[in-house]
Enzyme design. Structure first.
Site, PDB file in Angstrom:
ATOM      1  CG  HIS A 127      -5.563  -2.622   1.286  1.00  0.00           C
ATOM      2  ND1 HIS A 127      -5.304  -1.626  -0.354  1.00  0.00           N
ATOM      3  CD2 HIS A 127      -4.892  -2.016   2.306  1.00  0.00           C
ATOM      4  CE1 HIS A 127      -4.329  -1.510  -0.076  1.00  0.00           C
ATOM      5  NE2 HIS A 127      -3.858  -1.158   0.727  1.00  0.00           N
TER       6      HIS A 127
ATOM      7  CB  SER B 286      -1.007  -0.017   0.982  1.00  0.00           C
ATOM      8  OG  SER B 286      -1.649   0.790   0.945  1.00  0.00           O
TER       9      SER B 286
ATOM     10  CG  ASP C 278      -7.242  -3.397  -2.449  1.00  0.00           C
ATOM     11  OD1 ASP C 278      -7.847  -2.424  -1.497  1.00  0.00           O
ATOM     12  OD2 ASP C 278      -6.089  -2.868  -2.401  1.00  0.00           O
TER      13      ASP C 278
END
Length: 284
Positions: free
Chosen positions: A262, A116, A234
Site C-alpha cells: 500500500h 490512500s 496491497d
C-alpha cells in the site's frame, strides 16, 4: 496570525524537512512542508496511525520538488496541525481544509498527489472544486468498502506496537519498518488529545465510506489528467480499486508496481519518484 499559538514542535531531522505554519482559519494553524518552485503540487497523506506529511512523503518531496512547488500538509485531525474548538472531521471537511490552505497561500489552481485517504480526498476535490484542479496522482485510492485488512486499518492503536502493525501491513518488505521509523511515527503522534482525536478521525473516515462514496458518474466526466498508482500486493486497498477507477475516468492512466504493498511512495520510492517526475514534467 491571530491569538492561536504556533506549537513548539520540530519535525525530526530523520525526515530532512523544514517545518512551516500557516493560519488557515480562526483558531486553525496548518503544519506543512514546502519545497521547490513553479506549478503548485499539493500532497495529501494517508490515514495510518501516527501519520504526518513528513512521515508519508519524506522520500519523495526533495526529488519531486524538481518539477514544481511541493506543499505537503498535515490534514486537520492529523499530525501537528492545530484545529479550532468544535472542528468536525470527514471527507468534505478535509477537502475544505485543503482549499483553505490554497486560499491562504494565494494558490488558485493546483495539482494534487494523494496517498490512500489523500487519493480519496483528491477525487472528492475534483468533484467539489473542479475549477481549482490541474490534475491528480493517486496511490491506492481510499474510500473502498471495509473488507479484509482494511477492517484492521479501521481499528488503529496509538502505541508503538500498533504503529508497527499498521506500517507492516503497508509493505511487502517488512525490513523497511525500522525501530527508528516506528518510534518517530509514535512520537510525532503524541499530544494531549491524540488518542481521542485518532478515534474521531477514523470514525469520520469510515462513516463517509457509506455516507460519501466517490460519485463515479461525476468521475466519468472528469477531464483533467489522472495517474493511478497501485501495488499488486496491497492488502489495505485491493488493486481492483485502481482498475475500477481506470475504467471510469476517461483521462486516467495507471502504473502498477509488483512486489509492492500500500505504501508505494516508500517501498518503491526511487521508481515512484521517476514515474511521477516524468509524468508531471510533460504536464505542469
Amino acid at each position: 496570525m491571530t491569538n492561536t499559538t504556533i506549537p513548539d514542535y520540530k519535525t525530526d531531522d530523520f525526515f530532512g524537512l523544514e517545518d512551516k505554519w500557516l493560519e488557515t482559519a480562526p483558531g486553525e494553524i496548518t503544519h506543512y512542508h514546502e519545497l521547490g518552485e513553479g506549478a503548485p503540487i499539493l500532497f495529501l497523506h494517508g490515514s495510518g496511525t501516527g501519520v504526518t506529511a513528513a512521515a508519508n512523503w519524506w522520500l519523495n518531496l526533495p526529488e519531486l520538488a524538481e518539477v514544481g512547488r511541493c506543499i505537503a500538509i498535515d490534514s486537520i485531525g492529523y499530525g501537528q496541525s492545530v484545529v479550532a474548538e468544535g472542528t468536525e472531521y470527514g471527507i468534505r471537511e478535509w477537502v475544505n481544509h485543503a482549499v483553505r490552505v490554497l486560499d491562504a497561500l494565494g494558490i488558485e489552481k493546483t495539482w494534487i498527489v494523494g496517498n490512500s485517504l489523500g487519493g480519496w480526498l483528491a477525487f472528492q476535490f475534483a468533484i467539489d472544486y473542479p475549477e481549482r484542479l490541474h490534475g491528480i496522482v493517486s496511490m491506492g485510492t481510499g474510500g473502498a468498502k471495509l473488507t479484509g485488512a482494511l477492517k484492521s486499518h479501521s481499528n488503529p492503536q496509538l502505541t508503538e506496537e500498533g504503529i508497527r502493525e499498521t506500517l507492516e501491513m503497508f509493505v511487502v518488505d517488512k525490513t523497511l519498518i525500522t525501530d527508528e521509523l516506528v518510534s518517530l511515527r509514535y512520537q510525532s503522534a503524541l499530544n494531549d488529545t491524540a488518542s481521542d482525536r485518532l478515534k474521531d478521525v477514523v470514525a469520520a473516515r469510515d462513516r463517509d465510506r457509506d455516507a460519501l462514496p466517490l460519485d463515479f458518474d461525476v468521475l466519468a466526466k472528469l477531464d483533467v489528467p489522472v495517474l493511478l498508482i497501485h501495488g499488486v500486493q496491497d492488502v489495505v486497498i485491493p488493486v481492483q480499486r485502481t482498475w475500477d477507477l481506470l475504467n471510469t475516468i476517461p483521462t486516467a492512466d495507471a502504473h502498477i508496481f509488483n512486489q509492492c504493498g500500500h505504501w508505494s511512495q516508500v517501498e518503491k520510492s526511487s521508481e515512484f519518484n521517476t514515474v511521477i517526475k516524468q509524468w508531471l514534467s510533460t504536464r505542469v
